[in-house]
Design a protein around this motif. Structure first.
Motif, PDB file in Angstrom:
ATOM      1  N   ALA A 251     -21.804  17.916 -29.017  1.00  0.00           N
ATOM      2  CA  ALA A 251     -21.328  16.530 -29.075  1.00  0.00           C
ATOM      3  C   ALA A 251     -20.186  16.381 -30.081  1.00  0.00           C
ATOM      4  O   ALA A 251     -19.262  15.585 -29.870  1.00  0.00           O
ATOM      5  CB  ALA A 251     -22.492  15.598 -29.450  1.00  0.00           C
ATOM      6  N   HIS A 286     -32.269  17.138 -28.842  1.00  0.00           N
ATOM      7  CA  HIS A 286     -32.691  15.763 -29.146  1.00  0.00           C
ATOM      8  C   HIS A 286     -33.419  15.739 -30.494  1.00  0.00           C
ATOM      9  O   HIS A 286     -34.635  15.909 -30.562  1.00  0.00           O
ATOM     10  CB  HIS A 286     -33.593  15.230 -28.037  1.00  0.00           C
ATOM     11  CG  HIS A 286     -32.895  15.035 -26.730  1.00  0.00           C
ATOM     12  ND1 HIS A 286     -32.154  13.912 -26.438  1.00  0.00           N
ATOM     13  CD2 HIS A 286     -32.815  15.841 -25.634  1.00  0.00           C
ATOM     14  CE1 HIS A 286     -31.650  14.024 -25.219  1.00  0.00           C
ATOM     15  NE2 HIS A 286     -32.026  15.176 -24.712  1.00  0.00           N
ATOM     16  N   GLU A 292     -32.072   7.645 -27.353  1.00  0.00           N
ATOM     17  CA  GLU A 292     -30.858   7.626 -28.160  1.00  0.00           C
ATOM     18  C   GLU A 292     -29.888   8.698 -27.683  1.00  0.00           C
ATOM     19  O   GLU A 292     -30.299   9.775 -27.245  1.00  0.00           O
ATOM     20  CB  GLU A 292     -31.192   7.865 -29.636  1.00  0.00           C
ATOM     21  CG  GLU A 292     -32.156   6.835 -30.228  1.00  0.00           C
ATOM     22  CD  GLU A 292     -32.596   7.231 -31.626  1.00  0.00           C
ATOM     23  OE1 GLU A 292     -32.172   8.318 -32.090  1.00  0.00           O
ATOM     24  OE2 GLU A 292     -33.365   6.480 -32.236  1.00  0.00           O
ATOM     25  N   ASN A 293     -28.621   8.397 -27.764  1.00  0.00           N
ATOM     26  CA  ASN A 293     -27.601   9.399 -27.454  1.00  0.00           C
ATOM     27  C   ASN A 293     -27.601  10.499 -28.506  1.00  0.00           C
ATOM     28  O   ASN A 293     -27.923  10.257 -29.675  1.00  0.00           O
ATOM     29  CB  ASN A 293     -26.213   8.759 -27.407  1.00  0.00           C
ATOM     30  CG  ASN A 293     -25.957   8.032 -26.100  1.00  0.00           C
ATOM     31  OD1 ASN A 293     -26.188   8.572 -25.024  1.00  0.00           O
ATOM     32  ND2 ASN A 293     -25.475   6.802 -26.195  1.00  0.00           N
ATOM     33  N   GLU A 295     -25.714  12.371 -30.971  1.00  0.00           N
ATOM     34  CA  GLU A 295     -24.477  12.116 -31.700  1.00  0.00           C
ATOM     35  C   GLU A 295     -23.908  13.422 -32.274  1.00  0.00           C
ATOM     36  O   GLU A 295     -24.609  14.443 -32.356  1.00  0.00           O
ATOM     37  CB  GLU A 295     -24.740  11.117 -32.825  1.00  0.00           C
ATOM     38  CG  GLU A 295     -25.250   9.763 -32.358  1.00  0.00           C
ATOM     39  CD  GLU A 295     -24.226   9.012 -31.524  1.00  0.00           C
ATOM     40  OE1 GLU A 295     -23.016   9.301 -31.669  1.00  0.00           O
ATOM     41  OE2 GLU A 295     -24.628   8.149 -30.719  1.00  0.00           O
ATOM     42  N   LEU A 440     -32.311   5.603 -21.629  1.00  0.00           N
ATOM     43  CA  LEU A 440     -31.129   6.451 -21.563  1.00  0.00           C
ATOM     44  C   LEU A 440     -31.372   7.639 -20.641  1.00  0.00           C
ATOM     45  O   LEU A 440     -30.501   8.036 -19.853  1.00  0.00           O
ATOM     46  CB  LEU A 440     -30.759   6.932 -22.969  1.00  0.00           C
ATOM     47  CG  LEU A 440     -29.415   7.619 -23.117  1.00  0.00           C
ATOM     48  CD1 LEU A 440     -28.289   6.686 -22.720  1.00  0.00           C
ATOM     49  CD2 LEU A 440     -29.213   8.111 -24.543  1.00  0.00           C
ATOM     50  N   TYR A 441     -32.547   8.231 -20.739  1.00  0.00           N
ATOM     51  CA  TYR A 441     -32.961   9.331 -19.864  1.00  0.00           C
ATOM     52  C   TYR A 441     -34.131   8.818 -19.036  1.00  0.00           C
ATOM     53  O   TYR A 441     -35.167   8.442 -19.591  1.00  0.00           O
ATOM     54  CB  TYR A 441     -33.355  10.563 -20.676  1.00  0.00           C
ATOM     55  CG  TYR A 441     -32.224  11.112 -21.520  1.00  0.00           C
ATOM     56  CD1 TYR A 441     -31.340  12.049 -21.005  1.00  0.00           C
ATOM     57  CD2 TYR A 441     -32.032  10.666 -22.824  1.00  0.00           C
ATOM     58  CE1 TYR A 441     -30.292  12.533 -21.773  1.00  0.00           C
ATOM     59  CE2 TYR A 441     -30.986  11.154 -23.597  1.00  0.00           C
ATOM     60  CZ  TYR A 441     -30.123  12.089 -23.066  1.00  0.00           C
ATOM     61  OH  TYR A 441     -29.087  12.558 -23.826  1.00  0.00           O
TER      62      TYR A 441
END
Length: 484
Positions: A251, A286, A292-293, A295, A440-441
């Motif tokens: 990321a 994760h 949550e993304n 980052e 998110l997922y």
């Protein structure tokens, strides 16, 4: 209402006799209303008792602190009284209106028919099954979503991983990890700074990037089985790795816009403009919730005595012995600090406790709705069987089998259930899609998510109706036709 009408039909002769001896329609209606009020009063009393008994469970599921004292609020009390009176009126007035209009001679000679298409009762059954189907299907969707996010690959191995965070004394980390390494039930110990340390840095192009900075020991990535996608990990044989070398995740590379991240420089503007070189790229994992993304993340080598989060990998099957040794070692090294630990896998699942609680709430709500729906369906089947009892008798006289009559009667009720499914399916899809959009997922919406709950409800509805209609089908036709 369906049950009340069905039960009242069994008392048809009582009503006929009362009309013969002089009871008026108003008196019979008052009797039905009085019985309805009494039954509703008993039901409300039982509901209060059940509410008091289940309130702790509900508070636990919903993270609320409700109590029965809220019922003494003036507005809420008035609403409950209004609901009580409305329920009593509907449950008593409609059956009275249906049964008091028949002539006593027809009732006493068993020649009355429960006329009408029963549109109101059928509509109520359809509505009940729409709610039941929606709740069951949404419960299934939430279960699959919870199962997905709690069993998804996080990008690292969190099994048998114990985390201990120590905030009082950072200078004894070396001694603590050394003691732990001596126990055969402990496979490996790595360390990382506790908490989330976000900072900023300037890359070669001059762009400022926000990222998460993690201080780790060299074996942290290997212990958690976090793979490298480019370059190399920190090396114990290369002293400069602990000084001016760092790792970043995918990321970070994407955020920086690099095609070749190895050898790129980053300047820590909050640390006197210290510069470090990127020697490796870590695969995204994760480190937080699946909601949550991932980052941008940067890793820097730090000596264990300067870290306060210890990741302890224990051997499977030796949990009790390993935990006992860890506690003993901790209290030996940090005698003045309170001891606590967490299993990382359990902590990860705890992040989704809200979804699990909603799943349980919908599950219990679905059970109650299904029970009410089946009671309504059962009452409607009793009512319909009574209305068609002479038809059933004639069919049997002309050679109809029990199975054919049962199939004939059952089909009518299953049509109502199918209508409910047709209405409920788009509503469920809309609600499920709206919920999943907050994730998110998330799992994809597929046909089986709705087919399985529907089949379950159909099966239960079929059993409910089959038991009643078969009882009507095996009745001796002489009993239903003897007065003709």
């Amino acid at each position: 209402m369906n049950l009340t009408v069905a039960r009242s039909i069994k008392r048809a002769k009582e009503i006929g006799i009362r009309k013969v001896v002089g009871s008026t329609k108003k008196q019979l209606t008052a009797q039905f209303m009085g019985e309805s009020i009494l039954l509703c009063l008993i039901a409300f009393t039982l509901a209060l008792i059940l509410t008091k008994a289940t309130l702790p469970l509900f508070n636990s599921l919903s993270n609320k602190s409700l109590s029965l004292s809220y019922l003494f609020d003036g507005k809420l009390t008035a609403e409950l009284i209004a609901l009580f009176l409305l329920t009593s009126f509907i449950a008593g007035f409609y059956p009275a209106m249906v049964l008091t209009r028949y002539e006593p001679t027809k009732i006493l000679y068993n020649r009355f028919q429960v006329a009408g298409k029963n549109y109101l009762q059928k509509s109520l059954v359809v509505l009940q099954f729409v709610l039941a189907t929606c709740l069951v299907a949404l419960t299934f969707v939430l279960y699959q979503q919870f199962k997905y996010i709690t069993s998804a690959n996080l990008g690292y191995d969190d099994s048998n991983l114990v985390l201990i965070e120590q905030y009082d004394n950072h200078s004894k980390g070396q001694l603590f990890t050394k003691l732990l390494a001596e126990n055969p039930n402990i496979q490996e110990v790595a360390a990382k700074n506790a908490g989330n340390n976000s900072t900023i840095g300037k890359i070669t192009s001059g762009e400022i990037i926000n990222f998460r900075k993690d201080l780790i020991t060299p074996n942290y990535l290997t212990e958690l089985k976090i793979p490298m996608v480019q370059g190399r990990n920190f090396s114990m044989t290369n002293a400069s790795d602990s000084v001016d070398k760092v790792l970043v995740n995918e990321a970070f590379v994407k955020k920086a816009g690099w095609t070749d991240p190895l050898g790129q420089k980053i300047t820590f503007t909050t640390e006197n403009n210290k510069t470090a070189e990127i020697i490796g790229v870590v695969k995204n994992y994760h480190y937080g919730s699946m909601n949550e993304n991932i980052e941008p993340q940067l890793f820097k080598w730090q000596d264990v005595q300067d870290l306060n989060g210890f990741y302890i990998k224990i051997k499977p099957g030796n949990t009790t012995q390993a935990l006992a040794f860890i506690k003993k070692a901790y209290q030996q090294v940090y005698p003045m600090s309170p001891y606590s630990y967490n299993f990382v896998q359990a902590s990860n699942k705890l992040q989704y406790s809200d979804i699990e609680k909603w799943r349980q709430i919908l599950f219990f709500g679905g059970l109650i709705t299904i029970l009410i729906s089946f009671m309504g369906l059962y009452g409607l089947s009793v009512l319909s069987s009574e209305r068609r009892k002479k038809e059933i008798g004639i069919r049997k006289v002309y050679g109809a089998t029990v199975s054919s009559i049962t199939r004939l009667l059952t089909t009518d009720y299953l049509k109502l259930v199918l209508i409910a499914f047709i209405i409920a399916t788009p509503l469920t899809i809309i609600a499920a899609r709206k919920f999943l959009q907050t994730m998110l997922y998330r799992i994809p919406l597929s046909v089986e998510l709705f087919i399985i709950p529907d089949i379950l409800v159909i099966l239960l509805a079929f059993i409910t109706v089959y038991l009643q209609t078969r009882q009507s089908a095996i009745t001796n036709p002489v009993k239903s036709l003897k007065n003709e």
